[in-house]
Design a protein around this motif. Structure first.
Motif, short mmCIF file in Angstrom:
data_model
loop_
_atom_site.label_atom_id
_atom_site.label_comp_id
_atom_site.label_asym_id
_atom_site.label_seq_id
_atom_site.Cartn_x
_atom_site.Cartn_y
_atom_site.Cartn_z
N LEU A 1 0.82 -1.24 0.00
CA LEU A 1 -0.01 -0.09 -0.05
C LEU A 1 0.95 1.06 0.15
O LEU A 1 1.70 1.36 0.98
CB LEU A 1 -0.70 -0.15 1.46
N VAL B 1 4.71 3.81 2.78
CA VAL B 1 4.49 2.78 2.20
C VAL B 1 4.44 1.60 3.16
O VAL B 1 5.25 1.30 4.17
CB VAL B 1 5.73 2.09 1.33
N PHE B 2 3.34 0.73 3.17
CA PHE B 2 3.07 -0.59 3.85
C PHE B 2 3.27 -1.79 3.16
O PHE B 2 2.69 -1.72 2.11
CB PHE B 2 1.70 -0.62 4.57
N VAL B 3 3.98 -2.54 3.57
CA VAL B 3 4.15 -3.77 3.08
C VAL B 3 3.48 -5.14 3.76
O VAL B 3 3.76 -5.00 5.07
CB VAL B 3 5.56 -4.59 2.71
N MET B 4 2.45 -5.73 3.58
CA MET B 4 1.53 -6.49 4.31
C MET B 4 1.44 -7.92 3.79
O MET B 4 1.49 -8.20 2.54
CB MET B 4 -0.04 -5.61 4.32
#
Ligand code: NI
Ligand code: NI
Ligand code: NI
Lengths: 109, 109, 109
Positions: free
Chosen positions: C5, C98-101
């Motif tokens: 995201l 930035v989110f890495v999920m």
């Protein structure tokens, strides 16, 4: 609890919304930008218990999967002034991208 | 790090935004479609350290929880032409759906 | 599979979209509200295999990182009627969150 993020074509979004309502599944719809990048898509956020994930995936698949459809182009697109009737062409419509994501906590205030 | 996804009523979104700003919590607001499915909602994406999750949940709960409210209908809705004043009716407003989600990596470029 | 995201400034969104297309990375763009809270941002949802996460992060970083830029204010902003030319001022533009999920399941129907 899982969060299901489903990106579907705008043309399938209304039917999918109604399926969610019929199944008593709470969904939130995000508008996507019209534009150059995957325009004409709608994103759904759906929160469900683990044991309903399959049911939600099935609804998305049934209403929004990619399929071939015949479309008749408008007659006035013929650049040669040819008087013959346009004939239907096959186009691909639909298609859904779906992420099932883990949830640490769910609250309803 | 957690990602908190909060879906609140539009009417509570401004107050919640200001609470986030006051608390120095960075939030991104997504527009939701007006329409037939949970229209009138706003979705917040909030990234916070694990030890601030409770604080964020508390802010959402305080500003956006479901509650009863008295509303006076407009006088001209009376179809019988009755000259009596409209009286307040009780309606439910607010309500928040909140997902707390794990995050593998967080970056700020 | 990961879901990335990325929240970037509107002014960087077009270039980033094109970078994603060039790299054959499928991204969905969500409109963010104009308004008081981080207005003028665009949110991308990107689904990628684990081994392409670094590549996506690098594209976001390169196109959207915070940087200083010189901007010349319009001449008619001078309230004193001073006839001297406006000089460029340095402003910060860009910046990406930035989110890495994690993703439990990914489907393409
Ligand atoms: Ni079919
Ligand atoms: Ni209260
Ligand atoms: Ni640079």
């Amino acid at each position: 609890m899982k969060l299901i993020l489903a990106i579907v074509q705008d043309k399938d979004a209304n039917i999918l919304s109604n399926e969610f309502i019929d199944a008593n599944i709470r969904a939130t719809k995000l508008s996507t930008t019209g534009g150059f990048l995957r325009s004409g898509n709608t994103t759904f956020i759906v929160g469900v218990e683990d044991d309903r994930v399959e049911e939600v995936l099935e609804l998305i698949k049934q209403t929004s999967h990619a399929r071939q459809q015949f479309m008749t182009p408008p007659a006035n697109l013929d650049p040669m002034g040819d008087s013959s009737m346009p004939y239907p062409i096959e186009v691909q419509v639909g298609g859904a991208t779906v992420f099932v994501m883990p949830v640490d906590q769910f609250h309803h205030f």
